[in-house]
Design a protein around this motif. Structure first.
Motif, short mmCIF file in Angstrom:
data_model
loop_
_atom_site.label_atom_id
_atom_site.label_comp_id
_atom_site.label_asym_id
_atom_site.label_seq_id
_atom_site.Cartn_x
_atom_site.Cartn_y
_atom_site.Cartn_z
N GLY A 93 -6.81 68.70 -12.64
CA GLY A 93 -5.51 69.65 -13.17
C GLY A 93 -4.29 68.49 -13.85
N TRP A 94 -4.66 67.45 -13.70
CA TRP A 94 -3.87 66.70 -14.39
C TRP A 94 -4.38 66.47 -15.97
CZ3 TRP A 94 -5.60 62.29 -16.27
CH2 TRP A 94 -7.23 61.88 -16.23
N LEU A 95 -5.15 66.92 -16.54
CA LEU A 95 -5.92 66.95 -18.05
C LEU A 95 -5.78 67.19 -18.86
CD1 LEU A 95 -9.98 65.61 -17.20
CD2 LEU A 95 -8.16 64.07 -18.43
N PRO A 96 -4.46 66.97 -20.29
CA PRO A 96 -5.04 67.78 -21.33
C PRO A 96 -5.86 68.85 -21.49
CG PRO A 96 -4.43 65.87 -21.94
CD PRO A 96 -5.20 66.16 -20.65
N GLY A 97 -5.29 70.39 -20.78
CA GLY A 97 -6.82 71.63 -21.27
C GLY A 97 -7.23 72.00 -19.57
N ARG A 98 -6.70 71.29 -18.61
CA ARG A 98 -6.51 71.29 -17.12
C ARG A 98 -7.82 71.84 -17.06
NH1 ARG A 98 -1.25 71.88 -18.55
NH2 ARG A 98 -1.10 73.97 -18.75
N MET A 186 -22.49 61.93 -23.23
CA MET A 186 -22.29 61.99 -24.52
C MET A 186 -21.99 62.75 -25.19
SD MET A 186 -22.91 59.90 -27.85
CE MET A 186 -24.70 61.67 -28.31
N LEU A 187 -22.44 64.29 -24.28
CA LEU A 187 -22.14 65.82 -25.15
C LEU A 187 -20.89 66.11 -23.90
CD1 LEU A 187 -25.29 67.49 -25.93
CD2 LEU A 187 -22.92 67.32 -27.32
N VAL A 188 -20.84 65.69 -22.66
CA VAL A 188 -19.65 66.81 -21.70
C VAL A 188 -18.32 65.94 -22.16
CG1 VAL A 188 -18.74 65.97 -19.51
CG2 VAL A 188 -21.02 66.73 -20.18
N VAL A 189 -18.92 64.46 -22.84
CA VAL A 189 -17.26 62.96 -22.84
C VAL A 189 -17.04 64.20 -24.41
CG1 VAL A 189 -16.22 61.68 -23.72
CG2 VAL A 189 -17.88 61.51 -21.88
N LEU A 190 -17.95 64.23 -25.80
CA LEU A 190 -17.21 65.41 -26.69
C LEU A 190 -16.17 66.39 -26.57
CD1 LEU A 190 -20.43 64.15 -28.82
CD2 LEU A 190 -17.74 63.23 -28.48
N PHE A 191 -17.37 67.27 -25.48
CA PHE A 191 -16.81 68.67 -25.27
C PHE A 191 -15.52 68.76 -25.00
CE2 PHE A 191 -20.51 70.67 -25.29
CZ PHE A 191 -21.10 70.57 -26.77
N MET A 192 -15.49 67.37 -23.47
CA MET A 192 -13.88 67.07 -22.75
C MET A 192 -12.91 67.02 -23.43
SD MET A 192 -15.28 66.03 -18.85
CE MET A 192 -13.42 65.97 -18.55
N ALA A 193 -13.34 65.97 -24.43
CA ALA A 193 -12.43 65.04 -26.47
C ALA A 193 -11.96 66.27 -26.43
CB ALA A 193 -12.86 64.42 -26.33
N TRP A 198 -7.31 69.82 -28.47
CA TRP A 198 -6.98 71.03 -28.61
C TRP A 198 -5.82 71.34 -27.76
CZ3 TRP A 198 -5.66 75.81 -25.75
CH2 TRP A 198 -5.60 76.93 -27.57
N ALA A 199 -5.58 71.12 -26.37
CA ALA A 199 -4.35 71.13 -25.61
C ALA A 199 -3.06 70.46 -26.35
CB ALA A 199 -5.54 70.86 -24.48
N LEU A 200 -3.47 69.20 -26.58
CA LEU A 200 -2.06 68.81 -27.27
C LEU A 200 -1.88 69.06 -28.16
CD1 LEU A 200 -4.01 65.02 -26.08
CD2 LEU A 200 -1.89 66.22 -24.79
N PRO A 406 -16.53 75.98 -32.63
CA PRO A 406 -16.50 74.51 -32.98
C PRO A 406 -17.11 72.94 -32.35
CG PRO A 406 -14.01 75.45 -32.46
CD PRO A 406 -15.42 76.49 -32.78
N PHE A 407 -18.21 73.75 -31.03
CA PHE A 407 -18.76 73.35 -30.59
C PHE A 407 -20.22 72.84 -30.94
CE2 PHE A 407 -15.35 74.83 -27.37
CZ PHE A 407 -15.67 73.85 -26.46
N PHE A 408 -20.36 74.18 -32.07
CA PHE A 408 -21.48 73.60 -32.91
C PHE A 408 -21.47 72.47 -33.88
CE2 PHE A 408 -23.51 74.47 -37.26
CZ PHE A 408 -25.28 74.72 -36.68
N LEU A 409 -20.22 72.02 -34.56
CA LEU A 409 -20.28 71.25 -34.93
C LEU A 409 -20.16 69.98 -34.11
CD1 LEU A 409 -17.03 72.34 -37.21
CD2 LEU A 409 -19.41 72.52 -38.08
N ILE A 410 -19.67 70.24 -32.86
CA ILE A 410 -19.88 68.43 -32.01
C ILE A 410 -21.32 68.37 -31.98
CG2 ILE A 410 -19.36 67.96 -29.21
CD1 ILE A 410 -16.69 69.86 -29.60
N LEU A 411 -22.12 69.21 -31.87
CA LEU A 411 -23.45 69.04 -31.36
C LEU A 411 -24.11 68.29 -33.28
CD1 LEU A 411 -24.63 72.14 -30.05
CD2 LEU A 411 -24.46 70.25 -28.69
N CYS A 412 -23.75 69.04 -33.64
CA CYS A 412 -23.10 68.09 -35.63
C CYS A 412 -23.40 67.01 -34.76
CB CYS A 412 -23.12 69.08 -36.21
SG CYS A 412 -23.63 70.41 -36.60
#
Length: 432
Positions: A93-98, A186-193, A198-200, A406-412
């Motif tokens: 809940g404290w993270l941007p994007g919650r 690494m993918l988990v971190v990239l997706f969460m980032a 986006w939320a910010l 966007p998540f396709f591009l993150i996988l790239c």
């Protein structure tokens, strides 16, 4: 060489015709392999085909396949999805994007027990989409996070695709499992980032924050996650420590999944039979594809197609990086029409000799190929995850596709990072 080129043309035309007309992948592979052997080689057809089918079906690493699938099927029918949401939500809940991070973390956990992206998308999506809609989170980002994160089911061990690749490429399944852990994280971190950024950048599109819970309330809410986390540690840890083979750890996984289902009051005779039949159907389908691919691969070897193509690649003097780029485009195009396992088994007979000729590590390429196949899971017109999410959300397929872009591009980006920093894949297996 002329007859080899003619045989290659026959194989390509026959495969495109059969697959395009909707014939099963396994039947197409078997038919083309037997046809090529009959037309272009003098080998005893019956003995060779039967021997190859038996050899592929009796491969020891394949014994882990139905067990890991059964483990996922059991947990798919438990209260796992609700426990994951309730257990993870208080901590993000404290993270941007919650609460959008619950999709990513939930898919990561489900990937470690299911081994399938479709099961991951369906399990997490059923619960989180309802909860997030009620809280009025952005619709596009809800769908996109699920579409992208569900692909982790192919990479984070125990992965069904990695077992099949290990059999096809004659690589250690245990080492492949270990190699998939860091790229998966690494993918988990990239997706969460991405969610946080986006939320910010779009604070007006975020719902108001949830009331903060006290520490002990969070801990109590998370207790339901403990059995799943212990199961993951037991399955993956036993392989890494050398205590158990993948097949033995899969057996522990099934026993653990049955215990979790029992103690969460989800286990009944009906659930047991459904999970067993579901696992049998999927395992038989995959085993049929692998056996058929073995026949086609044998036909390629007798005709000399891999050697012919390897010589062509050598004549072009492609650098290893250029070869990887060409194969990436090839896999993405195949991914528009086929699912992950079919892509691997169809291409392995041709691609693996090329990689060996270029001196590319087959262990590293297995993980890289899975990341590319993850892209295929969210690429129209045959992106399996897109169809699963369309059925869950009721949205138009193109709207789901745009949300997943966007998540396709993150996988790239992740694929590029694996090329630049291959140690992300090879470091953990080197410690075994």
């Amino acid at each position: 060489m002329d007859s080899t080129l003619l045989a290659l043309g026959f194989v390509l035309v026959a495969m495109i015709t059969l697959l395009g007309s909707g014939v099963w992948v396994a039947v197409s592979l078997m038919g083309v392999g037997i046809g090529a052997l009959a037309i272009f080689t003098p080998v005893p057809l019956g003995d060779l085909a039967i021997g190859k089918i038996w050899e592929a079906s009796g491969s020891w690493p394949m014994t882990a396949l139905p067990l890991f699938i059964w483990m996922g099927e059991i947990l798919f029918r438990t209260k796992l999805s609700r426990q994951m949401f309730n257990g993870l939500a208080p901590w993000v809940g404290w993270l941007p994007g919650r609460l959008l991070h619950v999709n990513v973390l939930g898919c990561g956990i489900m990937a470690a027990v299911a081994g399938s992206s479709a099961v991951t998308a369906a399990t997490v999506g059923r619960m989180s989409m309802t909860e997030l809609k009620e809280r009025k989170y952005n619709d596009s980002l809800m769908i996109g996070t699920l579409a992208g994160s569900a692909t982790l089911g192919l990479l984070i061990p125990p992965s069904i695709v990695l077992i099949v690749y290990g059999v096809m490429a004659q690589q250690s399944v245990a080492r492949l499992f270990m190699a998939g852990i860091l790229p998966g994280l690494m993918l988990v971190v990239l997706f969460m980032a991405y969610i946080a950024i986006w939320a910010l950048l779009n604070p007006s599109k975020m719902p108001p924050p949830e009331p903060r819970m006290k520490l002990m309330q969070r801990v109590k809410a998370s207790l339901g996650l403990l059995p799943i986390l212990l199961l993951i540690v037991a399955v993956i840890g036993s392989i890494y420590a050398g205590i158990a083979t993948p097949t033995e750890s899969a057996t522990f996984g099934v026993i653990g999944a049955l215990m979790i289902a029992y103690f969460t009051s989800s286990l009944s005779w009906g659930v047991f039979v459904e999970s067993l039949l579901g696992a049998t159907r999927i395992a038989c389908m995959i085993a049929f594809i692998v056996a058929a691919a073995a026949v086609l691969s044998s036909a390629f070897s007798f005709i000399g197609i891999p050697l012919y193509l390897a010589q062509m690649v050598n004549a072009l003097e492609l650098s290893p990086y250029m070869l990887i780029f060409v194969l990436t485009i090839f896999f993405i195009v195949l991914g528009c029409f086929l699912e992950g396992i079919s892509i691997l088994v169809i291409s392995s007979a041709v691609v693996l000799p090329m990689l060996q000729s270029a001196g590319i590590d087959l262990l590293w390429f297995g993980i890289y190929a899975v990341v590319i196949i993850e892209m295929a899971q969210i690429t129209p017109p045959v992106g399996f995850n897109l169809f699963v999410l369309q059925s869950i959300t009721g949205r138009n397929i193109w709207r789901v596709t745009l949300a997943a872009l966007p998540f396709f591009l993150i996988l790239c980006l992740a694929a590029f990072m694996l090329v630049v920093f291959p140690g992300i894949v090879t470091w953990l297996p080197s410690l075994m």
